[in-house]
Design a protein around this motif. Structure first.
Motif, PDB file in Angstrom:
ATOM      1  N   LYS A  79      -2.358   9.816   9.139  1.00 20.84           N
ATOM      2  CA  LYS A  79      -2.500   9.075  10.395  1.00 20.84           C
ATOM      3  C   LYS A  79      -3.867   9.283  11.015  1.00 20.84           C
ATOM      4  O   LYS A  79      -4.477   8.351  11.542  1.00 20.84           O
ATOM      5  CB  LYS A  79      -1.411   9.500  11.390  1.00 20.84           C
ATOM      6  N   ASP A  80      -4.360  10.498  10.926  1.00 20.25           N
ATOM      7  CA  ASP A  80      -5.696  10.785  11.470  1.00 20.25           C
ATOM      8  C   ASP A  80      -6.760   9.929  10.789  1.00 20.25           C
ATOM      9  O   ASP A  80      -7.571   9.283  11.444  1.00 20.25           O
ATOM     10  CB  ASP A  80      -6.055  12.257  11.254  1.00 20.25           C
ATOM     11  N   LEU A  81      -6.733   9.965   9.473  1.00 15.25           N
ATOM     12  CA  LEU A  81      -7.756   9.234   8.729  1.00 15.25           C
ATOM     13  C   LEU A  81      -7.614   7.727   8.937  1.00 15.25           C
ATOM     14  O   LEU A  81      -8.599   7.016   9.105  1.00 15.25           O
ATOM     15  CB  LEU A  81      -7.676   9.573   7.236  1.00 15.25           C
ATOM     16  N   GLU A  82      -6.377   7.297   8.959  1.00 16.18           N
ATOM     17  CA  GLU A  82      -6.150   5.855   9.141  1.00 16.18           C
ATOM     18  C   GLU A  82      -6.733   5.392  10.469  1.00 16.18           C
ATOM     19  O   GLU A  82      -7.394   4.352  10.557  1.00 16.18           O
ATOM     20  CB  GLU A  82      -4.655   5.563   9.086  1.00 16.18           C
ATOM     21  N   SER A  83      -6.521   6.190  11.504  1.00 14.26           N
ATOM     22  CA  SER A  83      -7.029   5.783  12.822  1.00 14.26           C
ATOM     23  C   SER A  83      -8.549   5.804  12.856  1.00 14.26           C
ATOM     24  O   SER A  83      -9.187   5.000  13.530  1.00 14.26           O
ATOM     25  CB  SER A  83      -6.445   6.664  13.923  1.00 14.26           C
ATOM     26  N   ASN A  84      -9.145   6.732  12.090  1.00 11.32           N
ATOM     27  CA  ASN A  84     -10.612   6.742  11.990  1.00 11.32           C
ATOM     28  C   ASN A  84     -11.120   5.431  11.428  1.00 11.32           C
ATOM     29  O   ASN A  84     -12.064   4.839  11.923  1.00 11.32           O
ATOM     30  CB  ASN A  84     -11.095   7.874  11.075  1.00 11.32           C
ATOM     31  N   PRO A  94      -3.849   3.072   1.763  1.00 10.28           N
ATOM     32  CA  PRO A  94      -3.863   2.214   2.953  1.00 10.28           C
ATOM     33  C   PRO A  94      -4.712   2.728   4.108  1.00 10.28           C
ATOM     34  O   PRO A  94      -4.986   1.968   5.035  1.00 10.28           O
ATOM     35  CB  PRO A  94      -2.386   2.133   3.357  1.00 10.28           C
ATOM     36  N   ILE A  95      -5.153   4.002   4.074  1.00  8.06           N
ATOM     37  CA  ILE A  95      -6.004   4.450   5.185  1.00  8.06           C
ATOM     38  C   ILE A  95      -7.275   3.610   5.260  1.00  8.06           C
ATOM     39  O   ILE A  95      -7.861   3.463   6.323  1.00  8.06           O
ATOM     40  CB  ILE A  95      -6.396   5.947   5.100  1.00  8.06           C
ATOM     41  N   LEU A  96      -7.675   3.075   4.113  1.00 12.17           N
ATOM     42  CA  LEU A  96      -8.916   2.306   4.077  1.00 12.17           C
ATOM     43  C   LEU A  96      -8.752   0.898   4.635  1.00 12.17           C
ATOM     44  O   LEU A  96      -9.722   0.276   5.039  1.00 12.17           O
ATOM     45  CB  LEU A  96      -9.420   2.183   2.633  1.00 12.17           C
ATOM     46  N   PHE A  97      -7.528   0.402   4.629  1.00 13.36           N
ATOM     47  CA  PHE A  97      -7.335  -1.027   4.917  1.00 13.36           C
ATOM     48  C   PHE A  97      -7.934  -1.462   6.241  1.00 13.36           C
ATOM     49  O   PHE A  97      -8.491  -2.537   6.357  1.00 13.36           O
ATOM     50  CB  PHE A  97      -5.846  -1.384   4.887  1.00 13.36           C
ATOM     51  N   GLY A  98      -7.793  -0.601   7.242  1.00  7.82           N
ATOM     52  CA  GLY A  98      -8.274  -0.977   8.570  1.00  7.82           C
ATOM     53  C   GLY A  98      -9.763  -1.235   8.615  1.00  7.82           C
ATOM     54  O   GLY A  98     -10.258  -1.980   9.454  1.00  7.82           O
ATOM     55  N   ALA A  99     -10.495  -0.633   7.678  1.00 10.69           N
ATOM     56  CA  ALA A  99     -11.948  -0.790   7.700  1.00 10.69           C
ATOM     57  C   ALA A  99     -12.422  -1.955   6.864  1.00 10.69           C
ATOM     58  O   ALA A  99     -13.612  -2.227   6.778  1.00 10.69           O
ATOM     59  CB  ALA A  99     -12.602   0.491   7.194  1.00 10.69           C
ATOM     60  N   CYS A 100     -11.492  -2.659   6.230  1.00  4.06           N
ATOM     61  CA  CYS A 100     -11.885  -3.624   5.198  1.00  4.06           C
ATOM     62  C   CYS A 100     -12.097  -5.047   5.664  1.00  4.06           C
ATOM     63  O   CYS A 100     -12.660  -5.839   4.927  1.00  4.06           O
ATOM     64  CB  CYS A 100     -10.821  -3.642   4.090  1.00  4.06           C
ATOM     65  N   THR A 101     -11.643  -5.381   6.842  1.00  2.00           N
ATOM     66  CA  THR A 101     -11.655  -6.802   7.218  1.00  2.00           C
ATOM     67  C   THR A 101     -13.044  -7.401   7.239  1.00  2.00           C
ATOM     68  O   THR A 101     -13.240  -8.529   6.822  1.00  2.00           O
ATOM     69  CB  THR A 101     -11.048  -7.012   8.624  1.00  2.00           C
ATOM     70  N   GLY A 102     -14.005  -6.631   7.727  1.00  2.00           N
ATOM     71  CA  GLY A 102     -15.344  -7.195   7.831  1.00  2.00           C
ATOM     72  C   GLY A 102     -16.219  -6.893   6.632  1.00  2.00           C
ATOM     73  O   GLY A 102     -17.384  -7.285   6.571  1.00  2.00           O
ATOM     74  N   ARG A 123      -3.750  -4.449  -3.924  1.00  2.00           N
ATOM     75  CA  ARG A 123      -3.364  -4.147  -2.544  1.00  2.00           C
ATOM     76  C   ARG A 123      -4.602  -4.025  -1.663  1.00  2.00           C
ATOM     77  O   ARG A 123      -4.657  -4.537  -0.549  1.00  2.00           O
ATOM     78  CB  ARG A 123      -2.597  -2.832  -2.488  1.00  2.00           C
ATOM     79  N   LEU A 124      -5.596  -3.337  -2.180  1.00  2.00           N
ATOM     80  CA  LEU A 124      -6.822  -3.135  -1.418  1.00  2.00           C
ATOM     81  C   LEU A 124      -7.517  -4.467  -1.149  1.00  2.00           C
ATOM     82  O   LEU A 124      -7.910  -4.777  -0.021  1.00  2.00           O
ATOM     83  CB  LEU A 124      -7.749  -2.203  -2.207  1.00  2.00           C
ATOM     84  N   LEU A 125      -7.605  -5.287  -2.182  1.00  2.00           N
ATOM     85  CA  LEU A 125      -8.321  -6.563  -2.064  1.00  2.00           C
ATOM     86  C   LEU A 125      -7.706  -7.508  -1.047  1.00  2.00           C
ATOM     87  O   LEU A 125      -8.415  -8.285  -0.405  1.00  2.00           O
ATOM     88  CB  LEU A 125      -8.342  -7.276  -3.414  1.00  2.00           C
ATOM     89  N   SER A 126      -6.390  -7.444  -0.918  1.00  2.00           N
ATOM     90  CA  SER A 126      -5.769  -8.396  -0.003  1.00  2.00           C
ATOM     91  C   SER A 126      -6.203  -8.141   1.428  1.00  2.00           C
ATOM     92  O   SER A 126      -5.980  -8.968   2.311  1.00  2.00           O
ATOM     93  CB  SER A 126      -4.239  -8.356  -0.137  1.00  2.00           C
ATOM     94  N   ASN A 127      -6.870  -6.994   1.649  1.00  2.00           N
ATOM     95  CA  ASN A 127      -7.397  -6.712   2.985  1.00  2.00           C
ATOM     96  C   ASN A 127      -8.876  -7.025   3.119  1.00  2.00           C
ATOM     97  O   ASN A 127      -9.465  -6.758   4.162  1.00  2.00           O
ATOM     98  CB  ASN A 127      -7.184  -5.223   3.308  1.00  2.00           C
ATOM     99  N   CYS A 128      -9.470  -7.566   2.054  1.00  2.00           N
ATOM    100  CA  CYS A 128     -10.927  -7.770   2.045  1.00  2.00           C
ATOM    101  C   CYS A 128     -11.294  -9.233   1.794  1.00  2.00           C
ATOM    102  O   CYS A 128     -11.917  -9.550   0.782  1.00  2.00           O
ATOM    103  CB  CYS A 128     -11.570  -6.923   0.951  1.00  2.00           C
ATOM    104  N   PRO A 129     -10.958 -10.117   2.680  1.00  2.00           N
ATOM    105  CA  PRO A 129     -11.198 -11.533   2.405  1.00  2.00           C
ATOM    106  C   PRO A 129     -12.656 -11.930   2.454  1.00  2.00           C
ATOM    107  O   PRO A 129     -13.030 -12.986   1.942  1.00  2.00           O
ATOM    108  CB  PRO A 129     -10.420 -12.230   3.533  1.00  2.00           C
TER     109      PRO A 129
END
Lengths: 236, 591
Positions: free
Chosen positions: B274-279, B301-309, B327-333
């Protein structure tokens, strides 16, 4: 038939016949042996005879073994000697398969650089959330390593992690007995990729060949030689 | 007559010179010309400008502030210093590219020291130094740190020769440092206390990259440094930071545009997760992410939040399987560039094709280049799949163990805009996987269809026909890499005679001999360099070339093992105005 470049006044011809499904011979130039390639292209090969017997000297530079089976395009090619600089990738991964030196230029410098890095190994402990690293070159004995590992895994601060998994690690006394403990078995991956028990060989040999450390729960150490496990227990 | 009302004449008047020649006389004062030229940035344009006439040559040399030297032996520090008096930024390249793959013996050269000595005398206001494939020792780094008070940016790519001490000198003395960028370099030692060398009041750093450096960096020092550098935009760490401590650094990194981290997490722990994900969720400005990943998939999934941009993701140290990768790619459009390992397999590449329509560049590197049994890797199937979904591709680097002509044809049909096409079929002389034919038609299709092609690497079973295609169609080709290909001298000749813009040619293990070498006589001084190794070139051929082309340096590298004195095992040929090397080691013979 294709004629190859004139070298030393001799014309070399090579011919490769493939029995293609469509019938008829398909002529393609056979790549010549590269191992004796220092002298130019001098091998004549007839694939039909499957001249695997044409032994090719393995040069110190590690030139490729001429692999006739490969050119018959049928089954998976047998393992070849490694060609210098091929495939053209740079490898910086340290815990890759045994003996792989990092590329990136002059071998002399690379050896200097990698010998410093060769001492660094990852240490994982079953149940711990993270990996640590130790530099084996900093220690001279198993006891020193044990002390260091003990400190390393006990320095984990509370409050940030799942308390359940951390209980075992809070007791420093228990950690200090790590290598002699019967609950945990320290194992390591050596240069050949085999998992061995720590402590079986003299320290220098261990430090030289250890690529990675894993402190396993004794219950999981079934695959290792029973004699070694006995040895481990008797030490405790 | 209205001309008297004009300040300048419309046309240049012809001025008669005292020696009888005529020269157009431009009425511009030098200052105006120089002001205009100060807007010309590209060194290619500037080189053109300098050829117009003597006035322009002079104006250009006084206004050039950025130096680009593609081959450090093509020119000397003295010549450079004489011509360009006001340089602030230097980019120097040294060894030939094949040195990356251990093909150059140790001690070959390309040491930057002599350059730095000269620069310290003539360019006191030097701000930037960028080196590629050069040797740089601690003494050079110390000299650099001591000589240039305005120094702002140091970038070392594929360099070696320095240690912790040298980096410490930079950290200590370069008070205005904005950029420290170390890529793919080898350090002599593995120490990392250079980070502590930055003074307590130092806070100007905006770019810090040491992501593949074998340097044991202290977390506390690093945290202190990062905390005080409020303008930090690029931070790429190596693996020496334990993953459980990452959050201490990541809390300071929410404004970053580029981040590189090593993540080694084994047992699942929810709080840490949770810590890393929030970072990562807070890294809203992130465009570039490099991950050294050695973790339990639980953490992915901790990385997903950083992937959108994200526009560029580097996973060359992250062996992911196809499922995790998808899974990772679906967050990196928004991905434009991605570098992956072949552990993602064809299925992963299919996911890439369907998830990232804006993709312009992708590279697939082999996880186990020396061990073919380790997994299927990627094949012609994945190659085609990406091209179906990603029509904007212009750069591909693809390592595989099998390929077909049909797949390559399909790929370039889908994506005709390739500027960089680098295909490496890892088994030498491997034919088309389906038809057993040579791969000639594949590269015929590439060169015919991709009119903008600038860089090409070929592989697989190839006859002279492939080279005919290249010579005939690849009219914009600048760099060509060839290995284990061709049937006769004719192959190389086709390329040398057919590709007008060729600048760099590197060849290994091909049946090209003296005839091929000499067919390029007219070409080599228009090129930057030629490398040939394990071909059929002889010392005699090289001597002939050297004799006929005095402005070329024809260098033969003698490996210890080669007993035969007639064969030229490795040759490196390049144009130079500096004459033969004065620092050549004994195994480099200049003919």
């Amino acid at each position: 038939m294709e004629t190859m470049a004139n070298y030393d006044g001799v014309l070399w011809e090579t011919e490769l016949r493939l029995g293609l499904p469509g019938g008829g011979d398909h002529k393609v130039l056979l790549p010549p042996s590269a191992a004796s390639g220092k002298r130019g292209f001098s091998e004549t090969v007839d694939l039909k005879l499957n001249l695997g017997a044409k032994e090719v000297e393995e040069e110190k530079a590690g030139d490729v073994k001429e692999d006739k089976d490969n050119q018959s395009f049928s089954s998976k090619p047998p393992a070849k000697a490694q060609v210098v600089g091929w495939p053209p990738v740079r490898s910086f991964r340290r815990n890759q398969t045994a003996g792989q030196k990092r590329s990136g230029g002059e071998t002399e410098e690379a050896e200097k650089g990698s010998s410093a890095a060769a001492g660094l190994v990852k240490v994982s402990m079953d149940g711990a959330p993270y990996l640590r690293k130790v530099d084996l070159k900093m220690y001279n004995s198993y006891q020193q390593l044990s002390d260091a590992l003990g400190k390393m895994f006990s320095s984990f601060t509370t409050g940030k992690c799942d308390p359940q998994g951390m209980l075992d690690f809070m007791n420093e006394g228990k950690l200090m007995d790590l290598l002699n403990s019967t609950d945990y078995v320290p194992t390591y991956e050596d240069k050949d990729g085999d998992w061995m028990l720590v402590g079986d060989v003299p320290w220098e040999m261990f430090a030289e060949s250890c690529k990675r450390l894993r402190i396993m729960k004794a219950t999981e150490a079934k695959g290792l030689a029973p004699r070694s496990i006995e040895k481990c227990k008797s030490r405790g | 007559m209205v001309s008297s009302q004009k300040r300048f004449k419309d046309y240049p008047s012809i001025k008669s010179m005292s020696n009888g020649s005529v020269q157009p006389h431009y009425p511009f004062p030098d200052e105006v010309l120089e002001k205009i030229l100060s807007f010309v940035d590209s060194h290619k344009d500037r080189n053109s400008v300098s050829l117009v006439c003597k006035d322009w040559y002079n104006a250009e040399r006084w206004t050039r502030s950025k130096l680009f030297i593609g081959n450090c032996y093509a020119v000397s520090p003295e010549i450079v210093a004489r011509r360009f008096p006001r340089i602030k930024s230097v980019l120097l390249k040294g060894k030939p590219r094949f040195s990356d793959f251990n093909m150059l013996p140790p001690g070959w050269g390309a040491n930057v020291h002599a350059w730095l000595v000269k620069f310290s005398n003539v360019y006191p206001f030097l701000e930037e130094l960028r080196l590629k494939r050069m040797m740089i020792g601690d003494d050079s780094l110390q000299l650099l740190a001591d000589s240039f008070p305005s120094f702002k940016a140091l970038s070392l790519s594929s360099c070696e020769g320095f240690s912790n001490e040298g980096l410490k000198a930079i950290a200590r003395n370069c008070r205005n440092l904005i950029e420290l960028d170390i890529q793919d370099c080898l350090m002599l030692d593995g120490r990392g206390d250079w980070v502590s060398g930055f003074p307590e009041n130092f806070n100007s750093l905006e770019v810090l990259n040491f992501s593949r450096l074998d340097s044991d960096v202290n977390l506390d020092d690093l945290e202190r440094l990062i905390t005080r550098c409020g303008s930090l935009k690029v931070l790429k760490l190596n693996e020496s930071i334990p993953s459980d401590q990452l959050h201490r650094l990541l809390v300071h990194t929410t404004q970053l545009t580029e981040l590189g981290i090593g993540v080694s997490l084994q047992a699942p722990h929810n709080v840490l997760y949770k810590d890393l994900e929030s970072n990562f969720i807070k890294c809203t400005n992130l465009q570039v992410l490099t991950v050294l990943w050695d973790s339990n998939p639980f953490y992915l999934p901790i990385l997903f939040g950083a992937c959108t941009g994200l526009t560029f993701m580097n996973l060359t140290d992250a062996p992911l399987g196809s499922g995790d990768f998808s899974r990772l790619l679906s967050n990196c459009p928004n991905l434009r560039r991605i570098w992956v390992l072949d552990t993602v397999e064809d299925k992963g590449l299919e996911a890439l094709g369907s998830s990232c329509p804006l993709l312009e560049e992708y590279r697939v590197l082999p996880y186990e280049p020396y061990d073919p049994d380790h997994g299927p890797g990627v094949t012609e199937v994945g190659f085609e799949a990406v091209s179906h979904g990603c029509r904007q591709l212009h750069y591909v680097l693809y390592f595989c163990r099998r390929m077909t002509n049909a797949a390559v044809k399909a790929v370039v049909k889908n994506c005709p805009d390739f500027t960089h096409f680098r295909l490496c079929i890892m088994n030498p002389w491997q034919p088309d996987h389906l038809t057993d034919e040579p791969m000639d038609e594949a590269f015929g299709a590439v060169t015919k269809t991709c009119g903008k092609l600038k860089r090409l690497s070929i592989s697989g079973l190839l006859t002279d026909l492939a080279f005919e295609y290249i010579g005939r169609y690849a009219k914009n080709l600048e760099t060509l890499s060839v290995a284990f290909a061709g049937s006769s001298d004719r192959g190389m000749q086709c390329v040398l005679e057919g590709c007008p813009k060729l600048r760099k040619l590197e060849i290994r293990d091909c049946p090209f001999g003296d005839g091929a070498l000499l067919s390029g006589l007219a070409k080599y001084d228009k090129m930057r360099s030629l490398w040939m190794s394990s071909c059929a070139v002889t010392m005699k051929g090289c001597s002939v070339l050297a004799k006929q082309m005095p402005r070329l340096n024809v260098e033969v590298i003698k490996d210890e093992e080669s007993g035969n004195d007639l064969v030229a095992e490795k040759i490196y040929i390049y144009r130079s105005v500096a004459g033969p090397r004065t620092d050549a080691p004994p195994f480099v013979l200049t003919l």
